[in-house]
Design a protein around this motif. Structure first.
Motif, PDB file in Angstrom:
ATOM      1  N   ALA A  19      60.802 125.586 -39.885  1.00  0.00           N
ATOM      2  CA  ALA A  19      60.461 124.232 -39.444  1.00  0.00           C
ATOM      3  C   ALA A  19      59.627 123.535 -40.521  1.00  0.00           C
ATOM      4  N   LYS A  20      59.403 122.239 -40.349  1.00  0.00           N
ATOM      5  CA  LYS A  20      58.584 121.491 -41.319  1.00  0.00           C
ATOM      6  C   LYS A  20      57.121 121.909 -41.249  1.00  0.00           C
ATOM      7  N   LYS A  21      56.654 122.225 -40.024  1.00  0.00           N
ATOM      8  CA  LYS A  21      55.268 122.674 -39.870  1.00  0.00           C
ATOM      9  C   LYS A  21      55.155 123.598 -38.668  1.00  0.00           C
ATOM     10  N   ASN A  22      54.048 124.347 -38.623  1.00  0.00           N
ATOM     11  CA  ASN A  22      53.792 125.229 -37.484  1.00  0.00           C
ATOM     12  C   ASN A  22      53.263 124.386 -36.333  1.00  0.00           C
ATOM     13  N   GLU A  23      53.949 124.452 -35.190  1.00  0.00           N
ATOM     14  CA  GLU A  23      53.476 123.691 -34.035  1.00  0.00           C
ATOM     15  C   GLU A  23      54.085 124.208 -32.745  1.00  0.00           C
ATOM     16  N   ILE A  24      53.404 123.879 -31.654  1.00  0.00           N
ATOM     17  CA  ILE A  24      53.923 124.169 -30.321  1.00  0.00           C
ATOM     18  C   ILE A  24      54.777 122.973 -29.934  1.00  0.00           C
ATOM     19  N   ASP A  25      55.991 123.250 -29.468  1.00  0.00           N
ATOM     20  CA  ASP A  25      56.987 122.202 -29.260  1.00  0.00           C
ATOM     21  C   ASP A  25      57.380 122.070 -27.782  1.00  0.00           C
ATOM     22  N   GLY A  26      56.439 122.335 -26.875  1.00  0.00           N
ATOM     23  CA  GLY A  26      56.729 122.150 -25.454  1.00  0.00           C
ATOM     24  C   GLY A  26      57.223 123.421 -24.786  1.00  0.00           C
ATOM     25  N   ILE A  27      57.862 123.244 -23.650  1.00  0.00           N
ATOM     26  CA  ILE A  27      58.303 124.375 -22.834  1.00  0.00           C
ATOM     27  C   ILE A  27      59.816 124.327 -22.689  1.00  0.00           C
ATOM     28  N   ASP A  28      60.458 125.471 -22.913  1.00  0.00           N
ATOM     29  CA  ASP A  28      61.889 125.593 -22.687  1.00  0.00           C
ATOM     30  C   ASP A  28      62.067 125.981 -21.220  1.00  0.00           C
ATOM     31  N   GLU A  29      62.413 125.010 -20.400  1.00  0.00           N
ATOM     32  CA  GLU A  29      62.518 125.247 -18.953  1.00  0.00           C
ATOM     33  C   GLU A  29      63.605 126.266 -18.626  1.00  0.00           C
ATOM     34  N   ARG A  31      64.761 128.820 -20.489  1.00  0.00           N
ATOM     35  CA  ARG A  31      64.358 130.194 -20.832  1.00  0.00           C
ATOM     36  C   ARG A  31      63.013 130.574 -20.221  1.00  0.00           C
ATOM     37  N   LYS A  32      62.271 129.590 -19.739  1.00  0.00           N
ATOM     38  CA  LYS A  32      60.912 129.806 -19.210  1.00  0.00           C
ATOM     39  C   LYS A  32      60.017 130.393 -20.298  1.00  0.00           C
ATOM     40  N   ARG A  33      60.080 129.781 -21.474  1.00  0.00           N
ATOM     41  CA  ARG A  33      59.288 130.224 -22.619  1.00  0.00           C
ATOM     42  C   ARG A  33      58.678 129.032 -23.323  1.00  0.00           C
ATOM     43  N   LEU A  34      57.576 129.264 -24.003  1.00  0.00           N
ATOM     44  CA  LEU A  34      56.919 128.245 -24.806  1.00  0.00           C
ATOM     45  C   LEU A  34      57.680 128.125 -26.128  1.00  0.00           C
ATOM     46  N   LYS A  35      58.054 126.896 -26.490  1.00  0.00           N
ATOM     47  CA  LYS A  35      58.776 126.694 -27.753  1.00  0.00           C
ATOM     48  C   LYS A  35      57.768 126.526 -28.888  1.00  0.00           C
ATOM     49  N   VAL A  36      58.002 127.268 -29.971  1.00  0.00           N
ATOM     50  CA  VAL A  36      57.103 127.247 -31.121  1.00  0.00           C
ATOM     51  C   VAL A  36      57.932 127.076 -32.388  1.00  0.00           C
ATOM     52  N   LYS A  37      57.499 126.138 -33.235  1.00  0.00           N
ATOM     53  CA  LYS A  37      58.141 125.954 -34.539  1.00  0.00           C
ATOM     54  C   LYS A  37      57.262 126.605 -35.596  1.00  0.00           C
ATOM     55  N   ILE A  38      57.902 127.358 -36.490  1.00  0.00           N
ATOM     56  CA  ILE A  38      57.190 128.096 -37.538  1.00  0.00           C
ATOM     57  C   ILE A  38      57.830 127.783 -38.888  1.00  0.00           C
ATOM     58  N   LYS A  39      56.989 127.525 -39.911  1.00  0.00           N
ATOM     59  CA  LYS A  39      57.486 127.180 -41.247  1.00  0.00           C
ATOM     60  C   LYS A  39      58.226 128.326 -41.924  1.00  0.00           C
ATOM     61  N   ALA A  40      57.747 129.533 -41.727  1.00  0.00           N
ATOM     62  CA  ALA A  40      58.276 130.692 -42.454  1.00  0.00           C
ATOM     63  C   ALA A  40      59.729 130.989 -42.066  1.00  0.00           C
ATOM     64  N   PRO A  41      60.508 131.510 -43.028  1.00  0.00           N
ATOM     65  CA  PRO A  41      61.883 131.916 -42.714  1.00  0.00           C
ATOM     66  C   PRO A  41      61.896 133.269 -42.004  1.00  0.00           C
ATOM     67  N   PRO A  42      62.978 133.559 -41.275  1.00  0.00           N
ATOM     68  CA  PRO A  42      63.037 134.827 -40.528  1.00  0.00           C
ATOM     69  C   PRO A  42      63.499 135.997 -41.400  1.00  0.00           C
ATOM     70  N   VAL A  43      62.844 136.200 -42.535  1.00  0.00           N
ATOM     71  CA  VAL A  43      63.186 137.319 -43.420  1.00  0.00           C
ATOM     72  C   VAL A  43      61.969 138.199 -43.660  1.00  0.00           C
ATOM     73  N   GLU A  44      62.208 139.500 -43.655  1.00  0.00           N
ATOM     74  CA  GLU A  44      61.161 140.495 -43.946  1.00  0.00           C
ATOM     75  C   GLU A  44      59.911 140.300 -43.098  1.00  0.00           C
ATOM     76  N   GLY A  45      60.093 139.857 -41.867  1.00  0.00           N
ATOM     77  CA  GLY A  45      58.964 139.719 -40.943  1.00  0.00           C
ATOM     78  C   GLY A  45      58.043 138.545 -41.229  1.00  0.00           C
ATOM     79  N   LYS A  46      58.443 137.634 -42.129  1.00  0.00           N
ATOM     80  CA  LYS A  46      57.571 136.513 -42.483  1.00  0.00           C
ATOM     81  C   LYS A  46      57.293 135.600 -41.293  1.00  0.00           C
ATOM     82  N   ALA A  47      58.325 135.296 -40.518  1.00  0.00           N
ATOM     83  CA  ALA A  47      58.127 134.422 -39.351  1.00  0.00           C
ATOM     84  C   ALA A  47      57.214 135.103 -38.327  1.00  0.00           C
TER      85      ALA A  47
END
Length: 92
Positions: A19-29, A31-47
């Motif tokens: 994502a562009k920045k780390n932030e909380i992005d509301g609630i996914d009704e 999935r019943k989960r909190l949506k979170v945007k993270i800058k890091a890519p999903p490689v080698e555990g970075k995210a």
């Protein structure tokens, strides 16, 4: 989405990496989960590291991923926190 345990609070997340920045992005009704945007890519555990860092800073407590290391759906344990404290910080 938030469960209190004897060790702290479990927070259920849906993570969107690169994502562009780390932030909380509301609630996914659905999935019943909190949506979170993270800058890091999903490689080698970075995210995952970024998620832990982001929530540790937000709550000022130790945070560990207890489920979903390789999934977008993750369960975080916020050690020693109360449900009220978590809701207040997240403003939900």
């Amino acid at each position: 989405m938030i469960k209190e345990t004897k060790d702290g609070v479990i927070l259920m997340l849906y993570v969107s990496p690169k994502a562009k920045k780390n932030e909380i992005d509301g609630i996914d009704e659905w999935r019943k989960r909190l949506k979170v945007k993270i800058k890091a890519p999903p490689v080698e555990g970075k995210a995952n590291k970024e998620v832990v860092k982001f929530f540790s800073k937000l709550f000022g407590r130790e945070v560990v991923i207890i489920r979903g290391e390789t999934s977008r759906e993750k369960d975080l344990l916020i050690k020693g926190a109360s449900k009220e404290e978590v809701k207040e910080k997240l403003k939900i």
